[in-house]
Design an enzyme around this catalytic site. Structure first.
Site, short mmCIF file in Angstrom:
data_model
loop_
_atom_site.label_atom_id
_atom_site.label_comp_id
_atom_site.label_asym_id
_atom_site.label_seq_id
_atom_site.Cartn_x
_atom_site.Cartn_y
_atom_site.Cartn_z
N ALA A 55 -3.93 7.69 -5.11
CA ALA A 55 -2.36 7.14 -4.98
C ALA A 55 -2.31 5.68 -5.35
CB ALA A 55 -1.57 7.19 -3.53
N GLY B 138 0.87 -1.31 0.16
CA GLY B 138 -0.01 0.04 0.06
C GLY B 138 0.78 1.36 0.04
N ASN B 139 0.22 2.31 0.42
CA ASN B 139 1.06 3.59 0.29
C ASN B 139 0.46 4.59 1.48
OD1 ASN B 139 -0.84 5.59 -0.83
ND2 ASN B 139 -0.49 4.25 -2.46
N PHE B 140 0.98 5.85 1.86
CA PHE B 140 0.71 6.37 2.97
C PHE B 140 -0.48 7.58 2.62
CE2 PHE B 140 5.06 5.38 4.21
CZ PHE B 140 4.81 4.86 5.41
#
Ligand code: CTP
Length: 406
Positions: free
Chosen positions: A278, A210-212
């Site tokens: 994102a 995943g990402n932030f």
């Protein structure tokens, strides 16, 4: 009437205009709304809780705790489709602006996840005081809707600004909000699509890539598009953010592939697409059906490319469609962002730089530069994500108008 079936929390604070609130409750109920009333101590000097309980057909609440019973402010804040603070005195306005929480009205306001409407009422000199103006501007930046005051006779005997809007006008304001028709909004009848948040790409049943991203910026844009009258489809990756705008249809997704499918289904009929998500560029080639057990010193996971939603939309774009992308860069920002705009055929790119303090993932503020296809750009200051969203949507409206005149 768009108010039919809507749940409204009406908070009455200490102003002479409170005497009009039983009539306001009757009109809201006549429009089909369900109303729960809260009062501050000061309000009780101007209107009887018994009258409000009688017309609303529900007990009127005034304290966080009544005897041994706790009035659950969080529950009320979540129950409501709209919170209406009318009349809102200068004192209560100052509390809202500063996050004070010394009574039930403030606690419900701070817990509310629904749109909040504030109908100020005060004498003219108080209304024109610098601190009142400042507080009003401040609560607007939190996304609250201010119902304009009326001009006329005031309790002091003076004639001027500061009267609470008439109950009929307040009901009309709310009704217009819910029907998205207030004040000839620039995006009435327009369909918009927004992607937001991160995507999770499953490795096995308990792990993902995943990402932030939190989704804050994209959700703020979706809300601003809806505030300007658009019917918005928001395709949101895994996110904690609560979305409750009546003009937004929420589609929750997990992976880039799900986001691609949901976005593609909506794109054909959309007028504006803002791709703020994102999206993971790669996903594991295969998701392991069982939890991967710890074994050797290294673990190789083969990744394969995800479909690029923005690039796909850019290829399919119709002349009338406005397509906006984001670029999050850490180096050679301008060059990379301009490259993305060209490669993906976007009409505008919102450039986020992770090098700017207070900008990027998780913050409530952001600092962006808007890039356009004619080579021009607009660098915006560091400001709340709501204000950034407002600026982005204003520019989208201009791009749309320019396309219409070609
Ligand atoms: N985007 C998309 N689908 C993808 C990847 C990106 O729609 N699979 C969109 C993003 O929502 C954003 C824009 O493309 O609007 C740019 O995303 P970004 O990650 O900055 O660019 P990439 O093209 O993925 O390039 P890189 O990661 O190499 O910087």
């Amino acid at each position: 009437m768009q108010l039919a079936g809507k749940k409204i929390v009406l908070a009455v604070t200490g102003s002479i205009a409170a005497y009009k609130t039983p009539q306001l409750v009757r009109l809201l109920i006549k429009a089909g709304a369900e109303v729960r009333v809260l009062v501050t101590d000061a309000a009780e000097a101007f209107v009887s809780p018994l009258s409000l309980a009688t017309v609303s057909k529900h007990p009127v609440l005034s304290n966080i705790a009544d005897g041994a019973a706790w009035n659950n402010h969080v529950e009320l804040g979540r129950w409501a489709d709209a919170m209406l603070i009318a009349p809102c005195s200068a004192n209560s306005l100052a509390k809202l602006a500063n996050g004070l929480c010394d009574n039930l009205v403030c606690a419900v306001y701070l817990s509310a996840v629904c749109p909040v409407f504030v109908a100020p009422a005060m004498d003219e000199d108080m209304w024109h005081h610098g601190s009142t103006k400042h507080n009003l501007e401040k609560i607007k930046t939190y996304g609250n809707n201010v119902i304009p005051v009326a001009h006329g006779e005031l309790a002091s005997g003076l004639v001027g600004d500061g009267r609470m809007a008439e109950p009929e006008d307040i009901v009309h304001f709310l009704d217009s909000f819910f029907s998205g028709k207030s004040n000839n909004l620039p995006l009435n009848g327009v369909r918009a699509l927004v992607t937001a948040g991160p995507t999770y790409e499953r490795i096995d049943p308990v792990r993902f890539i995943g990402n932030f991203s939190t989704g804050k910026m994209g959700v703020a844009i979706a809300e601003e598009l809806a505030n300007k009258g658009a019917s918005v489809t928001l395709i949101l990756g895994p996110s904690q953010i609560k979305v409750s705008h009546p003009g937004i249809r929420l589609v929750s997704v997990e992976s880039a592939d799900e986001m691609f499918n949901a976005a593609t289904a909506a794109y054909e009929t959309t007028d504006i697409a803002v791709l703020a998500a994102a999206v993971a560029d790669y996903r594991p080639d295969q998701m392991a059906p069982e939890k991967i057990k710890k074994a050797g010193d290294t673990l190789d996971i083969r990744l394969v490319k995800n479909k690029d939603i923005l690039a796909t939309f850019g290829r399919q774009k119709k002349d009338s469609q406005v397509l906006v992308g984001f670029a999050l860069e850490t180096n050679n920002e301008m060059e990379h962002a301009v490259g993305k705009m060209k490669a993906k055929n976007a009409d505008m790119i919102v450039l986020n730089s992770l090098n700017d303090k207070g900008a990027g993932f998780g913050h409530d503020t952001n600092k962006v530069t808007l890039l356009f296809t004619d080579g021009s750009n607009k660098a915006l200051p560091l400001q709340s994500k709501n204000l950034v969203a407002e600026a982005i949507v204003d520019n989208i409206v201009q791009l749309r108008d320019a396309k219409k005149t070609v």
